[in-house]
Enzyme design. Structure first.
Site, short mmCIF file in Angstrom:
data_model
loop_
_atom_site.label_atom_id
_atom_site.label_comp_id
_atom_site.label_asym_id
_atom_site.label_seq_id
_atom_site.Cartn_x
_atom_site.Cartn_y
_atom_site.Cartn_z
N TYR A 51 0.84 -1.20 0.00
CA TYR A 51 0.00 0.00 0.00
C TYR A 51 0.87 1.24 0.00
O TYR A 51 1.86 1.31 0.73
CB TYR A 51 -0.92 0.03 1.24
N GLU A 53 -0.67 4.81 -0.57
CA GLU A 53 -1.50 5.99 -0.85
C GLU A 53 -0.67 7.26 -0.72
O GLU A 53 0.08 7.42 0.24
CB GLU A 53 -2.68 6.04 0.12
N ASP A 197 -6.64 13.10 -25.88
CA ASP A 197 -6.66 11.71 -25.44
C ASP A 197 -6.01 10.88 -26.54
O ASP A 197 -6.63 10.58 -27.55
CB ASP A 197 -8.11 11.28 -25.19
N THR A 223 -3.57 5.80 -22.48
CA THR A 223 -3.51 4.47 -21.87
C THR A 223 -2.10 3.94 -22.13
O THR A 223 -1.38 4.44 -23.00
CB THR A 223 -4.54 3.51 -22.48
N LYS A 226 -2.05 0.08 -25.23
CA LYS A 226 -2.39 -0.02 -26.65
C LYS A 226 -1.10 0.05 -27.47
O LYS A 226 -0.25 -0.81 -27.28
CB LYS A 226 -3.43 1.04 -27.00
N ARG A 232 -1.91 -2.83 -18.75
CA ARG A 232 -3.10 -1.98 -18.70
C ARG A 232 -2.84 -0.86 -17.69
O ARG A 232 -2.27 -1.09 -16.63
CB ARG A 232 -4.33 -2.77 -18.25
C1 LIG Z 1 -9.08 2.88 -24.79
C2 LIG Z 1 -9.44 4.30 -24.65
C3 LIG Z 1 -9.75 4.86 -23.40
C4 LIG Z 1 -10.03 4.07 -22.15
O1 LIG Z 1 -9.16 3.17 -21.73
P1 LIG Z 1 -9.58 1.96 -20.74
O2 LIG Z 1 -8.25 1.59 -20.22
O3 LIG Z 1 -10.24 0.95 -21.60
O4 LIG Z 1 -10.48 2.51 -19.69
C5 LIG Z 1 -9.97 6.22 -23.34
N1 LIG Z 1 -9.89 6.99 -24.44
C6 LIG Z 1 -9.62 6.47 -25.66
C7 LIG Z 1 -9.57 7.38 -26.84
C8 LIG Z 1 -9.40 5.12 -25.81
O5 LIG Z 1 -9.19 4.63 -27.03
#
Ligand SMILES: *Cc1c(COP(=O)(O)O)cnc(C)c1O
Length: 430
Positions: A51, A53, A197, A223, A226, A232
């Site tokens: 932990y 925090e 994003d 993220t 990807k 993740r």
């Molecule tokens: C995949 C994605 C997210 C969210 O990611 P998660 O890890 O699935 O919650 C947010 N914005 C965009 C543009 C994405 O492609």
């Protein structure tokens, strides 16, 4: 995994089955990838026991001398790689990271403007059933009805009419370059924060295959699982710590943008950070900083272009006519198939794609008119353009012969042999 096998054979067997599925199929979902064994080892480490925090140097729990160093490494690597002033590596995933950004900068009921889910945007950009559409007023922009490209003049008009407090750019199903500078100009005209994003395209940005939003956006979210090819997770990046709209939107707050974001993560939304995940993110960031990662990013795009040329030549209807990035969106209407049928057909021969809405789709989200496919995962396995062209032909054969089981058997065999010659955890140095 001998310990797991001994103590929980059910879970062990399911993991083995999934591993086989990943090994023996062609993974073409554009948001997926294969992490390195090093990332997996960090993720499966004892760091999950701790932990912590708070933030490095300011924790609510003792015993964090090593965790602090892990998180600092992750933060410093993120800052150096993206050339930003501040990085928060604690968000559990992309959606919670976006929630934290809303929580940091907006009040409930404030207005955001994002790309519509039905036109390539993400749930968290204002979809009506998502927190972003329930707790905030959400206006949306789409793509041009003829070209299916972002139409910046149209977006500007919507922004001027809606006056959002935050403008969101970035998408989950858009095959072309995003012009972050244009979005900045629009945000400035309406005094809105600009959130970029870049979840889908981070790896391409790192490799120099897509322009970076860092010179333009107030906040960047990505993220880590990807095209970045990590575990993740998510990172919130701040190009500058000073906030150009701070006086306008937070006149009584003495906090700068970095402090607002950090406070939104904890105590705002999360408790203890996932330290094993943070360590794995740090490992992925180090891998992404290596010269081979640039080659990887370049190959993702070359592969997507080779695939799109092949599919177009086979008469498939690609949204926008092709791709600039890692993904393709295909309208199946001219083949007389739905997205769901195509997904199932391709699944049956070992090719994994996902059904997807196309712009101005007349069908429903659970059985839309299109499929979305991409090259990041296959590129990690070492697939190059020649193989991508062959895969394009295999996909076209299956989709054009939906009822021909002899063809399906042949394609499935060819898929199997392609996966055998491209094992998982391929390294470009091999
Ligand atoms: C995949 C994605 C997210 C969210 O990611 P998660 O890890 O699935 O919650 C947010 N914005 C965009 C543009 C994405 O492609």
């Amino acid at each position: 995994m001998s310990k797991l096998k001994e103590s929980d054979s059910e879970i062990y067997e399911l993991i083995q089955a999934e591993k086989h599925r990943q090994q023996e199929g062609l993974e073409m979902i554009p948001s997926e990838n294969f992490t390195s064994p090093a990332v997996l080892e960090a993720l499966g480490s004892v760091l999950t026991n701790k932990y912590s925090e708070g933030y490095p140097g300011a924790r609510y729990y003792g015993g964090n001398e090593f965790i602090d160093q892990v998180e600092n490494l992750a933060r410093e690597r993120a800052k150096a790689l993206f050339q930003v002033a501040h990085a928060n590596v604690q968000p559990y995933s992309g959606s919670p990271a976006n929630l934290a950004i809303y929580f940091a900068l907006l009040n409930p009921g404030d207005k955001v403007l994002g790309q519509s889910l039905t036109m390539g945007g993400h749930l968290t950009h204002g979809y009506k059933l998502n927190f972003s559409g329930k707790f905030y007023q959400a206006a949306t922009y789409g793509v041009d009805s003829k070209t299916h490209l972002l139409n910046y003049e149209e977006i500007r008009k919507i922004a001027l009419a809606e006056k959002p407090k935050m403008l969101i750019c970035g998408a989950s199903a858009y095959p072309r370059i995003i012009d972050f500078q244009k979005f900045r100009e629009i945000a400035d005209e309406v005094n809105a924060y600009l959130l970029a994003d870049i979840s889908h395209i981070t790896g391409l940005i790192i490799a120099g295959e897509h322009p970076s939003p860092v010179p333009y956006a107030d906040i960047v979210m990505t993220t880590t699982h990807k095209t970045l090819r990590g575990p993740r997770g998510a990172i919130i990046l701040l190009p500058k710590v000073e906030d150009r709209f701070h006086d306008l939107y937070h006149p009584t707050s003495k906090r700068n943008l970095a402090e607002l974001i950090d406070a939104a993560i904890i105590p705002g939304l999360q408790g203890g950070p996932h330290n094993h995940q943070t360590a794995a993110i740090a490992v992925a960031l180090k891998e992404a900083d290596a010269p081979e990662f640039k080659i990887y990013g370049r190959q993702i795009v070359l592969n997507a272009k080779a695939l799109s040329e092949t599919l177009s030549a086979q008469g498939l209807d690609l949204i926008t006519g092709g791709t600039d990035n890692h993904l393709l969106l295909i309208d199946l209407t001219n083949l007389g198939l739905s997205g769901k049928q195509a997904e199932t057909l391709l699944d049956s021969v070992g090719i994994t794609v996902n059904k997807n809405l196309i712009p101005f789709d007349r069908r429903k989200p659970l059985d839309p008119s299109g499929i979305r496919l991409g090259t990041p995962a296959l590129t990690t396995r070492g697939f190059k353009t020649d193989a991508m062209r062959e895969i394009g032909l295999l996909i076209a054969r299956v989709l054009k012969n939906p009822n021909d089981s002899a063809t399906h058997i042949e394609v499935k065999e060819r898929v199997r042999s392609l996966t055998k010659t491209h094992p998982l955890f391929y390294k470009s140095s091999n």
